[in-house]
Write a protein that holds these residues in place. Sequence first.
Motif, PDB file in Angstrom:
ATOM      1  N   ILE A 100       0.833  -1.209   0.000  1.00 17.70           N
ATOM      2  CA  ILE A 100       0.000   0.000   0.000  1.00 17.70           C
ATOM      3  C   ILE A 100       0.867   1.259   0.000  1.00 17.70           C
ATOM      4  O   ILE A 100       0.598   2.211  -0.740  1.00 17.70           O
ATOM      5  CB  ILE A 100      -0.976  -0.010   1.199  1.00 17.70           C
ATOM      6  CG1 ILE A 100      -1.989  -1.142   1.016  1.00 17.70           C
ATOM      7  CG2 ILE A 100      -1.684   1.328   1.356  1.00 17.70           C
ATOM      8  CD1 ILE A 100      -2.930  -1.361   2.165  1.00 17.70           C
ATOM      9  N   GLU A 101       1.919   1.259   0.805  1.00 19.79           N
ATOM     10  CA  GLU A 101       2.816   2.422   0.853  1.00 19.79           C
ATOM     11  C   GLU A 101       3.539   2.605  -0.488  1.00 19.79           C
ATOM     12  O   GLU A 101       3.699   3.728  -0.960  1.00 19.79           O
ATOM     13  CB  GLU A 101       3.825   2.285   1.993  1.00 19.79           C
ATOM     14  CG  GLU A 101       3.219   2.424   3.371  1.00 19.79           C
ATOM     15  CD  GLU A 101       2.529   3.765   3.563  1.00 19.79           C
ATOM     16  OE1 GLU A 101       3.081   4.809   3.147  1.00 19.79           O
ATOM     17  OE2 GLU A 101       1.414   3.774   4.117  1.00 19.79           O
ATOM     18  N   LYS A 104       1.101   4.129  -2.909  1.00 21.39           N
ATOM     19  CA  LYS A 104       0.956   5.574  -2.650  1.00 21.39           C
ATOM     20  C   LYS A 104       2.111   6.354  -3.265  1.00 21.39           C
ATOM     21  O   LYS A 104       1.913   7.400  -3.887  1.00 21.39           O
ATOM     22  CB  LYS A 104       0.869   5.846  -1.150  1.00 21.39           C
ATOM     23  CG  LYS A 104      -0.425   5.431  -0.507  1.00 21.39           C
ATOM     24  CD  LYS A 104      -0.392   5.731   0.987  1.00 21.39           C
ATOM     25  CE  LYS A 104      -1.625   5.222   1.703  1.00 21.39           C
ATOM     26  NZ  LYS A 104      -1.552   5.473   3.159  1.00 21.39           N
ATOM     27  N   ARG A 108       1.967   9.038  -6.524  1.00 20.92           N
ATOM     28  CA  ARG A 108       2.473  10.401  -6.395  1.00 20.92           C
ATOM     29  C   ARG A 108       3.467  10.671  -7.487  1.00 20.92           C
ATOM     30  O   ARG A 108       3.546  11.717  -8.051  1.00 20.92           O
ATOM     31  CB  ARG A 108       3.141  10.604  -5.047  1.00 20.92           C
ATOM     32  CG  ARG A 108       2.180  11.165  -4.028  1.00 20.92           C
ATOM     33  CD  ARG A 108       2.869  11.529  -2.749  1.00 20.92           C
ATOM     34  NE  ARG A 108       2.516  10.498  -1.794  1.00 20.92           N
ATOM     35  CZ  ARG A 108       3.344   9.911  -0.946  1.00 20.92           C
ATOM     36  NH1 ARG A 108       4.602  10.275  -0.898  1.00 20.92           N
ATOM     37  NH2 ARG A 108       2.926   8.985  -0.134  1.00 20.92           N
TER      38      ARG A 108
END
Length: 108
Positions: A100-101, A104, A108
């Motif tokens: 998940i990180e 993200k 970005r």
Amino acid sequence: MIYSMTGYGKSVLQLPTKKITIELKSLNSKNLDLNARMPSIYREKELAIRKQLADALVRGKIDFSIYVEVTGEDTSSQINKPVVKQYINQLKDVVDGDAIELLKMAVR
């Protein structure tokens, strides 16, 4: 027969995602004076439009305008999944983190 150089015309075209309005105004003048206002996306067609107007009109001050109003949702943007997956794989080589990180960071 007398032809008037003073006039106004307007046309509206409603498409599924936008509304296009074209206006043409003319006033009496000794010479042909064309003034065109349009969104930058249509600037490449400006010379062709000017030529077409100049061929049809002899003289007068002419204001030609194109207005575009977005009325619907443009569905052209989609996530490029292979590219996002490639970003995640590259990030895995650089940092340790859960999926998940990494997602993200890739977004970005």
